[in-house]
Enzyme design. Sequence first.
Site, PDB file in Angstrom:
ATOM      1  CG  ASP A 407      -1.992   1.073   0.864  1.00 33.57           C
ATOM      2  OD1 ASP A 407      -2.426   1.450   0.691  1.00 33.57           O
ATOM      3  OD2 ASP A 407      -2.203   1.707   2.519  1.00 33.57           O
ATOM      4  CD  GLU A 410      -0.349   5.195  -3.743  1.00 37.59           C
ATOM      5  OE1 GLU A 410       0.184   5.574  -2.394  1.00 37.59           O
ATOM      6  OE2 GLU A 410      -0.710   4.785  -4.346  1.00 37.59           O
ATOM      7  CG  ASP A 485      -7.985   4.714   0.798  1.00 32.82           C
ATOM      8  OD1 ASP A 485      -7.688   3.422   0.815  1.00 32.82           O
ATOM      9  OD2 ASP A 485      -7.213   5.324   1.529  1.00 32.82           O
TER      10      ASP A 485
HETATM   11  C1  GLC Z   1      -4.761   3.340   2.860  1.00 34.07           C
HETATM   12  C2  GLC Z   1      -5.238   2.164   2.192  1.00 34.07           C
HETATM   13  C3  GLC Z   1      -6.375   1.289   2.740  1.00 34.07           C
HETATM   14  C4  GLC Z   1      -6.026   1.149   4.331  1.00 34.07           C
HETATM   15  C5  GLC Z   1      -5.176   2.237   5.248  1.00 34.07           C
HETATM   16  C6  GLC Z   1      -3.816   1.448   6.009  1.00 34.07           C
HETATM   17  O1  GLC Z   1      -5.727   4.257   2.742  1.00 34.07           O
HETATM   18  O2  GLC Z   1      -5.292   2.696   1.259  1.00 34.07           O
HETATM   19  O3  GLC Z   1      -6.754   0.258   1.876  1.00 34.07           O
HETATM   20  O4  GLC Z   1      -6.625   0.412   4.636  1.00 34.07           O
HETATM   21  O5  GLC Z   1      -4.155   2.401   4.665  1.00 34.07           O
HETATM   22  O6  GLC Z   1      -3.634   1.102   6.335  1.00 34.07           O
END
Ligand code: GLC
Length: 801
Positions: A407, A410, A485
């Site tokens: 995650d 980017e 998200d």
């Molecule tokens: C980001 C991710 C999400 C995750 C969060 C905490 O917002 O996109 O999927 O739950 O981080 O790790």
Amino acid sequence: MIVNTELEQKGNLFPSKIINYKKDVDTLHFSTKNGVALQVTVVRDSVIRFRYSTTGKFENDFSYGVTIHASRGYSFLDVTEDETHYSITTSKLICKVEKQSLQVRLFDAIDNKLINEDEIGFHWEECYQHGGDIVKMSKTCQKSESFYGLGDKPVDVNLKGKRFENWATDSYAFGKNTDPIYKAIPFYTAIQDNKAYGIFFDNTFKTSFDFAQERRNVTSFWAQGGEMNYYFIYGPQMEDVVKNYTDLTGKPHALPPLWALGFHQCKWSYYPEANVKEVTNTFRDLKIPCDAIYLDIDYMDGFRCFTWDKNHFPDPKRMVKELEDDGFKTVVIIDPGIKIDIEYAVFKEALDKDYFCKRADGPYMKGKVWPGECYFPDYTKPEVREWWSGLFKELIEDIGVKGVWNDMNEPAVMDVPNKSFPDDVRHDYDGNPCSHRKAHNVYGTQMARATYHGLKKYAYPKRPFVITRSAYSGAQRYTSTWMGDNIASWEHLAIANNQAQRMAMSGFSFAGSDIGGFAEQPQGELFARWIQLGVFHAFCRVHSSGDHGAQEPWVFGEEITNIVRKFVELRYQLLPYLYTSFWKYINDGTPILKSLVLYDQEDIATHYRSDEFIYGEQILVCPIQEPNAKGRRMYIPRGKWYNFWTDELVEGGKEMWVDADLDSMPMFIKEGAVIPKYPVQQYVGEKKFDEITLDVYYKKGKESSKLYDDAHDGYDYKKGRFSLRTFKVTGKKKELIIQQHKRGEFNADYTKFNMVFHNLPFAITSIQIDNVEIKLENVNTAKTQAITIDKEFTELHLFGK
Ligand code: GLC
């Protein structure tokens, strides 16, 4: 005032006339009087690469997007010259390069019709801010031309009339039309006059695409740096364009383990261990199938990657094993930000070995993410990727974690306006040192790639499973993906539908949304409708931020729980169908989801359809995307289709109303299809079964279906231990013949097929299996006619009256 005339804005600059031409095997080199160079490379008969340089010199030819495994070679190549043009002819394309302007036109080599032409063509603007060029291309857009692709853009399927940017961006609670979001996939397909072609602009700087927005007859694309370097991919079928693009940028290196195609449950965050167990136990108690449970950032010690919070998870190995005994695979999150903490081994090692990204003027790139201040590994350096992959040893080999979720790659940085690194950060870019302007869009992919190699090594002989948020073209070789998200809203259900279709037509089929929505909380009805859609996405996971309340399938009351169970069971029944579709995807790039335009481009009624799609090749699905619906209008593509729920046969090529109460959704099966189904299981491999079902949908005429199978994990399938069955259905007025053709050495546990015949227009009077007549008592001649036969049959012949 002294005016420095040298600094005057020069505006667009253009190539002048060609003064030099040379052919070198598959590549033609042109140079112009004003020093512009163009290389035209014939990659395949239907794929031509164009590379322009404004200085006459090209950069080192290196691409993260194009795979070394891409097919190369052509059956025919001829170059001719006349007064005005050079003409390059392959068996599929004719490319004409104009001598005066370097402008390009492309024609179909078979009917000589124009497919695509430069408007202004290649041009550039000097960009003093960065000391380089903004490279631009403009092409003529025809009145009836349509555009598709570009990865995760949250817009309707057809991109015409819109402009986009590719710059991977952390986009919490993005909305319809938000641009850019997490991914950068600079590839689109256009269709005009029933001819489809694609353009892959393999440039990792910030790129922009304008599909006849600024000027209605012009399509253009440009980049803030780097080369004008694009591949022209000809169909004329859109499906062939997508397949060729996928071949160029890579198919997944391996099939996913079958469990990864099951249902996954996630939340930010399940902790402590007792909470995880409560969730998994409830799945089993309520008999809702589920194969994977996710641990979000709170499983770590202070958000330090590769550590555990020992208060909440005192013995991860035991827990993971207990979950596994109950059929749950554990997937954990790993982010790129490494907490600055000299006591933390991962940080210390990376610091000692100098693996973190640095600012141009020396210091490490420091940014805030979940753990507070972090440094970030430079995944564009092979040595760093190698190190990173080694970090997974303990998680995978020792603890038994089965999948990793990447995650924030980017890369996302908090508390800064641009949400990411500053432009000056340096990257290795596999030995082609550059700034973040060039490396930004590939950062996430290189992280997922390093993660993939770690899992591949330590999960061996099992298959790896990785999921990523950010991606550049080619990321599909290593990882699955989700859309980031989103929000629990009806609008987002429609966005998720479009994004999954768009990803599939952008070469990335292993994709899905956060089912139910990440931010905010869905009503039960929305959750149920989203599950109905989500079970038809290759990646199927419920995820939510959790701070808006629980989002497990049972929290909305019994009615919703039952609907969720019904659809998740359907997903598990259709697993052999999905697995076969996945095999087609990795075999020849066939997308797992097909927007109607991708399915039938000749029917222009499909060009602006966004809701309906084909799952695999024979199931038509259309989600309900609004509340209180009892059904909806939808477009049925040409051909004949059976309503999945009622077996009613409808003639396509038109819009129609389809009933769908909350416990149903519009779903159709193509006539003549043979749809394989497993019995319902609570998780993949739970049961050994002796037979599987083949639903045979009668067709007067012919249709062919496939069933791929193997051990569902491991790599034996690459050595021939797979089985590929082709079922050829031939329906006549009073007869139905099913011929089976088998290939491969794998022998599944089941020995029989339960063949269920839908809509036979005759009563069965006799049956022959491999030319031997069988007794009719064995046939269930009740409402649905069914017969159980040995799976190795070659020909099944039904006669009726
Ligand atoms: C980001 C991710 C999400 C995750 C969060 C905490 O917002 O996109 O999927 O739950 O981080 O790790």
